[in-house]
Design a protein around this motif. Structure first.
Motif, PDB file in Angstrom:
ATOM      1  N   PHE A  22      10.442  44.984 -49.638  1.00 14.63           N
ATOM      2  CA  PHE A  22      10.399  44.420 -48.243  1.00 14.63           C
ATOM      3  C   PHE A  22       9.697  43.354 -48.232  1.00 14.63           C
ATOM      4  O   PHE A  22       9.169  42.503 -49.157  1.00 14.63           O
ATOM      5  CB  PHE A  22       9.508  45.521 -47.439  1.00 14.63           C
ATOM      6  CG  PHE A  22       8.032  45.666 -47.464  1.00 14.63           C
ATOM      7  CD1 PHE A  22       7.836  46.204 -48.608  1.00 14.63           C
ATOM      8  CD2 PHE A  22       7.448  44.934 -46.684  1.00 14.63           C
ATOM      9  CE1 PHE A  22       6.405  46.482 -48.651  1.00 14.63           C
ATOM     10  CE2 PHE A  22       6.126  45.128 -46.910  1.00 14.63           C
ATOM     11  CZ  PHE A  22       5.549  45.996 -47.794  1.00 14.63           C
TER      12      PHE A  22
ATOM     13  N   PHE B  29      11.158  54.024 -46.210  1.00 14.27           N
ATOM     14  CA  PHE B  29      11.980  52.978 -46.718  1.00 14.27           C
ATOM     15  C   PHE B  29      10.973  51.877 -47.154  1.00 14.27           C
ATOM     16  O   PHE B  29      11.306  51.066 -47.699  1.00 14.27           O
ATOM     17  CB  PHE B  29      12.785  52.553 -45.607  1.00 14.27           C
ATOM     18  CG  PHE B  29      13.663  53.658 -45.005  1.00 14.27           C
ATOM     19  CD1 PHE B  29      14.461  54.275 -46.123  1.00 14.27           C
ATOM     20  CD2 PHE B  29      14.109  53.833 -43.876  1.00 14.27           C
ATOM     21  CE1 PHE B  29      15.413  55.205 -45.824  1.00 14.27           C
ATOM     22  CE2 PHE B  29      15.137  54.670 -43.480  1.00 14.27           C
ATOM     23  CZ  PHE B  29      15.884  55.662 -44.385  1.00 14.27           C
ATOM     24  N   HIS B  30       9.932  51.775 -46.469  1.00 18.95           N
ATOM     25  CA  HIS B  30       8.885  50.617 -46.589  1.00 18.95           C
ATOM     26  C   HIS B  30       7.842  50.632 -47.468  1.00 18.95           C
ATOM     27  O   HIS B  30       7.460  49.745 -48.326  1.00 18.95           O
ATOM     28  CB  HIS B  30       8.526  50.299 -45.162  1.00 18.95           C
ATOM     29  CG  HIS B  30       9.590  49.971 -44.172  1.00 18.95           C
ATOM     30  ND1 HIS B  30      10.223  48.898 -43.893  1.00 18.95           N
ATOM     31  CD2 HIS B  30      10.184  50.756 -43.294  1.00 18.95           C
ATOM     32  CE1 HIS B  30      11.066  48.814 -43.044  1.00 18.95           C
ATOM     33  NE2 HIS B  30      11.335  50.197 -42.813  1.00 18.95           N
TER      34      HIS B  30
ATOM     35  N   TYR C 208       6.892  40.172 -35.254  1.00 16.60           N
ATOM     36  CA  TYR C 208       6.958  40.466 -36.907  1.00 16.60           C
ATOM     37  C   TYR C 208       8.257  40.778 -37.311  1.00 16.60           C
ATOM     38  O   TYR C 208       8.966  41.452 -36.776  1.00 16.60           O
ATOM     39  CB  TYR C 208       5.911  41.688 -37.001  1.00 16.60           C
ATOM     40  CG  TYR C 208       5.787  41.922 -38.358  1.00 16.60           C
ATOM     41  CD1 TYR C 208       4.961  41.343 -39.401  1.00 16.60           C
ATOM     42  CD2 TYR C 208       6.525  43.102 -38.946  1.00 16.60           C
ATOM     43  CE1 TYR C 208       4.651  41.710 -40.476  1.00 16.60           C
ATOM     44  CE2 TYR C 208       6.505  43.272 -40.292  1.00 16.60           C
ATOM     45  CZ  TYR C 208       5.515  42.917 -40.911  1.00 16.60           C
ATOM     46  OH  TYR C 208       5.407  43.030 -42.407  1.00 16.60           O
TER      47      TYR C 208
ATOM     48  N   ILE D 277      14.406  44.220 -39.494  1.00 19.04           N
ATOM     49  CA  ILE D 277      14.112  44.966 -37.926  1.00 19.04           C
ATOM     50  C   ILE D 277      12.851  43.936 -37.453  1.00 19.04           C
ATOM     51  O   ILE D 277      12.369  43.238 -38.176  1.00 19.04           O
ATOM     52  CB  ILE D 277      13.858  46.390 -38.190  1.00 19.04           C
ATOM     53  CG1 ILE D 277      12.458  46.302 -39.185  1.00 19.04           C
ATOM     54  CG2 ILE D 277      15.102  46.925 -38.423  1.00 19.04           C
ATOM     55  CD1 ILE D 277      12.342  47.891 -39.193  1.00 19.04           C
TER      56      ILE D 277
ATOM     57  N   ARG E 209      10.709  41.963 -40.225  1.00 14.17           N
ATOM     58  CA  ARG E 209      10.567  42.933 -41.642  1.00 14.17           C
ATOM     59  C   ARG E 209      12.109  43.102 -42.100  1.00 14.17           C
ATOM     60  O   ARG E 209      13.033  43.926 -42.008  1.00 14.17           O
ATOM     61  CB  ARG E 209      10.285  44.249 -41.109  1.00 14.17           C
ATOM     62  CG  ARG E 209      10.490  45.441 -42.152  1.00 14.17           C
ATOM     63  CD  ARG E 209       9.686  45.176 -43.362  1.00 14.17           C
ATOM     64  NE  ARG E 209       8.223  45.065 -43.423  1.00 14.17           N
ATOM     65  CZ  ARG E 209       7.404  45.631 -43.554  1.00 14.17           C
ATOM     66  NH1 ARG E 209       7.598  47.225 -43.620  1.00 14.17           N
ATOM     67  NH2 ARG E 209       5.999  45.515 -43.274  1.00 14.17           N
TER      68      ARG E 209
ATOM     69  N   PHE F 169      14.232  43.984 -45.288  1.00 14.71           N
ATOM     70  CA  PHE F 169      13.855  45.090 -46.443  1.00 14.71           C
ATOM     71  C   PHE F 169      15.107  45.750 -46.914  1.00 14.71           C
ATOM     72  O   PHE F 169      16.392  45.314 -46.521  1.00 14.71           O
ATOM     73  CB  PHE F 169      13.052  46.444 -45.931  1.00 14.71           C
ATOM     74  CG  PHE F 169      13.698  47.043 -44.834  1.00 14.71           C
ATOM     75  CD1 PHE F 169      13.876  46.768 -43.542  1.00 14.71           C
ATOM     76  CD2 PHE F 169      14.273  48.244 -45.431  1.00 14.71           C
ATOM     77  CE1 PHE F 169      14.446  47.779 -42.772  1.00 14.71           C
ATOM     78  CE2 PHE F 169      14.937  49.280 -44.112  1.00 14.71           C
ATOM     79  CZ  PHE F 169      14.841  48.881 -42.873  1.00 14.71           C
TER      80      PHE F 169
ATOM     81  N   PRO G 239      15.526  53.056 -39.018  1.00 15.76           N
ATOM     82  CA  PRO G 239      15.254  52.091 -39.956  1.00 15.76           C
ATOM     83  C   PRO G 239      13.806  51.704 -40.393  1.00 15.76           C
ATOM     84  O   PRO G 239      13.527  51.264 -41.250  1.00 15.76           O
ATOM     85  CB  PRO G 239      15.697  50.809 -39.364  1.00 15.76           C
ATOM     86  CG  PRO G 239      16.600  51.211 -38.449  1.00 15.76           C
ATOM     87  CD  PRO G 239      16.228  52.576 -37.832  1.00 15.76           C
TER      88      PRO G 239
ATOM     89  N   ILE H 197       6.126  50.811 -38.982  1.00 16.11           N
ATOM     90  CA  ILE H 197       6.002  50.059 -40.286  1.00 16.11           C
ATOM     91  C   ILE H 197       4.544  49.334 -40.419  1.00 16.11           C
ATOM     92  O   ILE H 197       4.455  48.233 -41.129  1.00 16.11           O
ATOM     93  CB  ILE H 197       6.966  48.796 -40.271  1.00 16.11           C
ATOM     94  CG1 ILE H 197       7.076  47.913 -38.843  1.00 16.11           C
ATOM     95  CG2 ILE H 197       8.517  49.277 -40.477  1.00 16.11           C
ATOM     96  CD1 ILE H 197       7.809  46.682 -39.146  1.00 16.11           C
TER      97      ILE H 197
END
Ligand SMILES: Cc1ncc(COP(=O)(O)O)c(C=O)c1O
Ligand SMILES: Cc1ncc(COP(=O)(O)O)c(C=O)c1O
Lengths: 357, 357
Positions: free
Chosen positions: A74, B67-68, A140, A165, A142, A144, B62, B152
């Motif tokens: 990410f 995922f992160h 922010y 996102i 992101r 990934f 998402p 996130i």
């Protein structure tokens, strides 16, 4: 990076915006997302048509490789708005290069440069109203990428998904930050993936960080795994130390993330005649400097908080307090300079701003 | 582990079975899944009702933390069927303990013992027809847990999902295996997560393994990250070395996975008067032993292949070939003993079999 991808970004706009349901004065970091997202799948050996679509959940097979083998990377970056309503990114080329470095180390396909920039700027433009002006406010971003192949063999995936996102963020003030210097746990190994923004690096820090938090520390400063004698970086920040009037930060290596904030601060220090040394720094050196009164400041540096001043640290069961020099500190000087550039309030002689039009 | 969960497993059976669409003679490892899966979510500080339902894709935001930040752990185990149609697991208590050890290290909540065993046995029983009899056939079982919170921030998730999916597997024959001994890349650090089945550990190995594969090696044998002088383990296997008549394997540590196959082989060696030493072993020792003709065997040990004999290794640009002693080798003796126990063909004096009724 591969540029033989022709642009064919498909855009499906959200029918209505959620923006009026959001309380921008009370945002929890990373929990609110904008109206749109960017998505592009890698299938059959190539990146497919990139798309912007309404932010939405997606369907994943339980066997998707990302769930099992952590094949995921990410980035973290921000968009800022000035008082005229112009929107800027900060050094997005650095994030682009870094995510592809991370991809390479995780055996994932690199993402095409034009897809990245077109996707990013189109997305931020569409969700422009979500970028609020004012010092410390930001959107922010992101980017990934995750392995989405439905197969649980421990090998690289055949298919991947690249997404961006966006989450509105307030000035990030965590209160006072005290840190614990790692003596037992470690973040990364020589020859490992510490230099990459690999998903698994972060989960690995949660438990040691929670132990530090139970002792009253907000963050861990990681040391080298072999000897625990060299200071490396914090959870999501690089770290700077000021002894007398000199600022010191560790060189990057395969264990340390090449932070965009870190490299920008090094440049700003040079531009502003702040003595800066990039070299290995021992825990014993800052303990000694604290004892003899020459340790002036410690601060973390990263996209989230820009600069996060550290009030004191614990090492081998002893707590070392730092002097309070908030007003004329390097951390406040450099933070102001960085934020002024980011928010288009000052000259940008290094050409770091990137306008989103 | 916490036992204050009362059992209330909910079962929704698949309306039809896919089993007739599957060619059991041509299975690719980990791509075919049975009719059902087990699923249990952790929300509001506790594990919710466990469920068995038709195998199906699921919806994820998402921003789901897995995922992160790679907050995910897994296990790998197998069910075997004997000629009477009875189905057995092999030491499932070990996998249960290990996944909770992995969870603790990744700051994830431990899974209740009764949920694990009830879920596992009910699931295998429901999909019993998918376990084919015959040496080498098995149903591979994949318990795993992932962070599902839609946020996130780089911190542990508030919510998690524990699942078990099942994939029929054939005898796992990879052809001859040659290995490359790591000199530059590494798998884990002291104080890190190497001992856990943490998702991120696996993605981190893909790139170095792909480089080895380009040189004609199927696997990497990892060495310690500090000095690259001690032999540790392979990608998903522990490693054994036979010098003269003595079998040697590295002790477990926070860098090495405590393999169920490894510990079972150590016990079987003891039970069968095969001299076995659990101690650190240097690369130089096997290079020396290869040169003077005392290195008899190297083999990997893990659930997937049970034992995978290694034909030769490269270290510092030199290739060392191993003698061919296939028939009376320790690897074939021990593999037969293990598989006979697993398939209910021999006495089980250590009480490793666990019947699924
Ligand atoms: C491990 C680590 N170190 C340092 C940083 C700071 O990097 P940057 O300044 O690019 O945000 C981050 C955050 O992205 C990080 O995850
Ligand atoms: C890193 C690693 N080492 C060793 C093993 C072997 O462990 P086990 O015998 O329990 O399958 C595995 C596989 O699960 C593994 O992932």
């Amino acid at each position: 990076m591969s540029n033989n991808y022709t642009s064919n970004l498909h855009i499906e706009k959200a029918k209505t915006s959620k923006i009026n349901t959001v309380d921008f004065d009370n945002l929890t970091f990373g929990r609110t997302f904008t109206d749109h997202m960017f998505i592009c799948d890698f299938v059959d050996g190539k990146w497919q048509q990139p798309k912007i679509m309404p932010y939405q959940a997606m369907t994943m097979d339980p066997s998707a490789r990302v769930f099992h083998y952590g094949q995921a990377v990410f980035e973290g970056m921000k968009a800022y708005k000035d008082d005229k309503g112009d929107v800027f990114l900060f050094r997005p080329d650095q994030n682009f290069k870094r995510i592809n470095k991370s991809c390479a180390r995780l055996a994932m396909p690199e993402f095409p440069e034009n897809y990245f920039f077109e996707g990013l700027t189109t997305l931020v433009n569409l969700d422009r109203d979500w970028v609020k002006p004012g010092m410390g406010n930001s959107l922010y971003l992101r980017p990934f990428a995750i392995a989405i192949d439905s197969a649980i063999a421990a090998a690289p995936s055949d298919s991947y998904r690249f997404m961006i996102i966006c989450s509105p963020a307030k000035a990030y003030y965590k209160g006072t930050v005290k840190v614990l210097i790692a003596e037992e746990f470690s973040r990364s190994a020589n020859g490992g993936v510490g230099f990459a923004k690999a998903a698994g690096n972060y989960a690995a820090q949660f438990y040691p960080t929670s132990l530090a938090q139970k002792k009253g520390y907000q963050q861990v400063i990681w040391t080298d795994a072999d000897t625990h004698t060299f200071l490396e970086e914090a959870g999501t920040m690089n770290v700077f130390f000021r002894i007398n009037d000199t600022l010191i930060t560790a060189p990057i290596s395969d264990r340390i993330l090449d932070g965009v904030t870190r490299k920008s601060l090094i440049q700003l220090a040079e531009d502003n005649d702040i003595p800066i040394e990039v070299r290995q720094i021992k825990v014993s050196e800052i303990v000694e400097a604290s004892k003899n009164g020459t340790l002036q400041e410690i601060f973390g540096a990263g996209t989230a908080a820009v600069i996060s001043p550290i009030e004191g640290f614990e090492y081998k069961d002893t707590y070392y307090n730092l002097p309070q020099i908030e007003d004329h500190s390097y951390s406040s000087i450099l933070k102001n300079k960085m934020m002024s550039i980011q928010h288009n309030l000052s000259e940008d002689k290094n050409e770091w701003r990137y306008e989103v039009k």
